[in-house]
Design an enzyme around this catalytic site. Structure first.
Site, PDB file in Angstrom:
ATOM      1  N   TYR A  48      47.501  23.008  47.478  1.00 36.73           N
ATOM      2  CA  TYR A  48      46.872  23.725  46.338  1.00 36.73           C
ATOM      3  C   TYR A  48      46.584  22.751  45.183  1.00 36.73           C
ATOM      4  CZ  TYR A  48      48.872  27.951  48.618  1.00 36.73           C
ATOM      5  OH  TYR A  48      49.245  28.944  49.499  1.00 36.73           O
ATOM      6  N   HIS A 106      53.187  24.490  56.329  1.00 36.95           N
ATOM      7  CA  HIS A 106      52.076  25.371  55.930  1.00 36.95           C
ATOM      8  C   HIS A 106      51.308  25.947  57.121  1.00 36.95           C
ATOM      9  CE1 HIS A 106      49.200  25.912  52.262  1.00 36.95           C
ATOM     10  NE2 HIS A 106      49.113  26.935  53.072  1.00 36.95           N
TER      11      HIS A 106
HETATM   12  N1  NAP Z   1      50.568  30.310  53.437  1.00 35.79           N
HETATM   13  C1  NAP Z   1      49.273  30.482  53.387  1.00 35.79           C
HETATM   14  O1  NAP Z   1      48.519  30.039  54.280  1.00 35.79           O
HETATM   15  C2  NAP Z   1      48.690  31.233  52.240  1.00 35.79           C
HETATM   16  C3  NAP Z   1      47.356  31.675  52.272  1.00 35.79           C
HETATM   17  C4  NAP Z   1      46.870  32.395  51.179  1.00 35.79           C
HETATM   18  C5  NAP Z   1      47.723  32.677  50.100  1.00 35.79           C
HETATM   19  N2  NAP Z   1      49.008  32.222  50.079  1.00 35.79           N
HETATM   20  C6  NAP Z   1      49.947  32.514  48.965  1.00 35.79           C
HETATM   21  O2  NAP Z   1      49.933  33.924  48.714  1.00 35.79           O
HETATM   22  C7  NAP Z   1      49.563  34.162  47.349  1.00 35.79           C
HETATM   23  C8  NAP Z   1      48.827  35.473  47.215  1.00 35.79           C
HETATM   24  O3  NAP Z   1      47.710  35.548  48.073  1.00 35.79           O
HETATM   25  P1  NAP Z   1      46.202  35.348  47.584  1.00 35.79           P
HETATM   26  O4  NAP Z   1      46.179  34.614  46.301  1.00 35.79           O
HETATM   27  O5  NAP Z   1      45.463  34.783  48.712  1.00 35.79           O
HETATM   28  O6  NAP Z   1      45.635  36.812  47.401  1.00 35.79           O
HETATM   29  P2  NAP Z   1      46.130  38.201  46.746  1.00 35.79           P
HETATM   30  O7  NAP Z   1      47.346  38.010  45.917  1.00 35.79           O
HETATM   31  O8  NAP Z   1      46.134  39.206  47.837  1.00 35.79           O
HETATM   32  O9  NAP Z   1      44.878  38.570  45.835  1.00 35.79           O
HETATM   33  C9  NAP Z   1      44.496  37.816  44.721  1.00 35.79           C
HETATM   34  C10 NAP Z   1      43.183  38.404  44.195  1.00 35.79           C
HETATM   35  O10 NAP Z   1      43.398  39.725  43.684  1.00 35.79           O
HETATM   36  C11 NAP Z   1      42.998  39.795  42.303  1.00 35.79           C
HETATM   37  N3  NAP Z   1      44.012  40.645  41.642  1.00 35.79           N
HETATM   38  C12 NAP Z   1      45.322  40.368  41.475  1.00 35.79           C
HETATM   39  N4  NAP Z   1      45.959  41.400  40.902  1.00 35.79           N
HETATM   40  C13 NAP Z   1      45.018  42.353  40.675  1.00 35.79           C
HETATM   41  C14 NAP Z   1      45.066  43.645  40.106  1.00 35.79           C
HETATM   42  N5  NAP Z   1      46.212  44.181  39.660  1.00 35.79           N
HETATM   43  N6  NAP Z   1      43.903  44.349  40.031  1.00 35.79           N
HETATM   44  C15 NAP Z   1      42.739  43.827  40.491  1.00 35.79           C
HETATM   45  N7  NAP Z   1      42.635  42.599  41.045  1.00 35.79           N
HETATM   46  C16 NAP Z   1      43.776  41.870  41.129  1.00 35.79           C
HETATM   47  C17 NAP Z   1      42.990  38.370  41.806  1.00 35.79           C
HETATM   48  O11 NAP Z   1      41.998  38.188  40.814  1.00 35.79           O
HETATM   49  P3  NAP Z   1      42.350  37.578  39.345  1.00 35.79           P
HETATM   50  O12 NAP Z   1      43.072  36.281  39.547  1.00 35.79           O
HETATM   51  O13 NAP Z   1      41.007  37.431  38.717  1.00 35.79           O
HETATM   52  O14 NAP Z   1      43.184  38.634  38.676  1.00 35.79           O
HETATM   53  C18 NAP Z   1      42.605  37.598  43.075  1.00 35.79           C
HETATM   54  O15 NAP Z   1      41.192  37.608  43.236  1.00 35.79           O
HETATM   55  C19 NAP Z   1      48.727  32.920  47.018  1.00 35.79           C
HETATM   56  O16 NAP Z   1      48.510  32.741  45.645  1.00 35.79           O
HETATM   57  C20 NAP Z   1      49.542  31.831  47.671  1.00 35.79           C
HETATM   58  O17 NAP Z   1      50.669  31.502  46.875  1.00 35.79           O
HETATM   59  C21 NAP Z   1      49.491  31.514  51.139  1.00 35.79           C
END
Ligand code: NAP
Length: 286
Positions: A48, A106
């Protein structure tokens, strides 16, 4: 904050804050906001490019190190005995700490056995409090657990209302691996934030769709790390411990399971080739 006990006895907060897709220059501000609204677990990764921002934010917060749970992940360009250890040292420097609470591999590609052996060594020497993997589906998870000394304590996989991972969880339960969700809000895919079933349940409890979906994960025993760059949404997402979904809500959400990824198929040959190209995303640690 509710905690989940890992197989080695470490208590991990069940909810934290994820920083995927947060640019390095914004990360310190976002993590400071997250700590400010009450998050105490932060999930980052070498891939990241924002571990430094996490390090600066927690250092400046004044919160004691033992009150924060730091999670990071080794990228595949750093896999292999010796190389993974160098990258652990680099992550420790960037995060400004002398131990990491949970370190994950990862992706299930490249020399994952050599990499995991280094996680085991670093765990035994106290640099890592817990170790695990990410994106390891039953084939890779069973294989790794059977061939390594210490079974992965956590497996971070795509988990949300549309991909509930019930089959994969059976294997994790057998091995004693805790499930941690990435994409708990499905990154908004599938009309997530306006999905009628979730909106209906939200109206009943006076909660948003995001809060219903996160609460469902919490009640399902999943560790969660929703991401938002906006402070008000960070607070909204955290505000899910004052209500409970009932049996009807839980079964309505169970019906949403499509049992497939909305993002990526780790078993697809083209995707494996793509990962070989993505090795170069992170410069190997020196
Ligand atoms: N291990 C892996 O391969 C892997 C892959 C993906 C993710 N991850 C981890 O998992 C974490 C979470 O997953 P993710 O970031 O992919 O997706 P997520 O948490 O499912 O969704 C994030 C999205 O939702 C929006 N959002 C968040 N809260 C909201 C709310 N209350 N109302 C409306 N929209 C909202 C955010 O926009 P805004 O920011 O504009 O609010 C962003 O676009 C990551 O940050 C990372 O640490 C790991």
């Amino acid at each position: 904050m509710q905690t989940i006990k890992l197989s080695n006895g470490v208590e991990m907060p069940q909810m934290g804050y994820g920083v995927y897709q947060i640019p390095p220059e914004e990360c310190e501000r976002c993590v400071s906001d997250a700590l400010n609204v009450g998050y105490r677990m932060i999930d980052t990764a070498q891939a990241y490019w924002n571990e430094e921002g996490v390090g600066r934010a927690w250092k400046k917060s004044g919160i004691r190190r033992e009150d924060i749970f730091l999670v990071t992940k080794v990228w595949i360009s750093n896999y292999g005995e010796g190389q993974t250890m160098k990258s652990i040292e680099e992550s420790l420097r960037k995060l400004q700490t002398d131990y990491i609470d949970l370190m994950l591999l990862h992706q299930p590609f490249c020399d994952r056995y050599g990499a995991y052996r280094d996680l085991e060594k670093a765990y035994k020497s106290g640099k890592l409090r817990a170790i695990g993997v990410s994106n390891f589906y039953p084939d890779h998870l069973v294989d790794l657990a059977a061939n390594m000394e210490i079974a992965p304590m956590v497996n971070q996989v795509e988990t949300h209302v549309f991909n509930q991972q019930l089959e994969a969880r059976k294997y994790m339960d057998e091995i004693g691996t805790r499930i941690m969700s990435w994409g708990p809000l499905a990154e908004g895919k599938n009309n997530f934030f306006h999905y009628p079933t979730l909106a209906g349940i939200g109206a009943k409890h006076n909660k948003s769709v995001a809060q219903v979906a996160l609460r469902w994960l919490i009640q399902s025993g999943v560790i969660i790390i929703p991401k938002s760059s906006r402070k008000e949404r960070m607070a909204e997402n955290l505000n899910i411990f004052d209500f409970e979904l009932d049996a009807d809500d839980m079964s309505a959400i169970a019906m949403l399971d499509e049992k497939r990824s909305l993002f990526i198929d780790h078993h697809d040959g083209q995707m494996a080739k793509q990962f070989m190209d993505w090795r170069s995303l992170v410069k190997p640690a020196q």
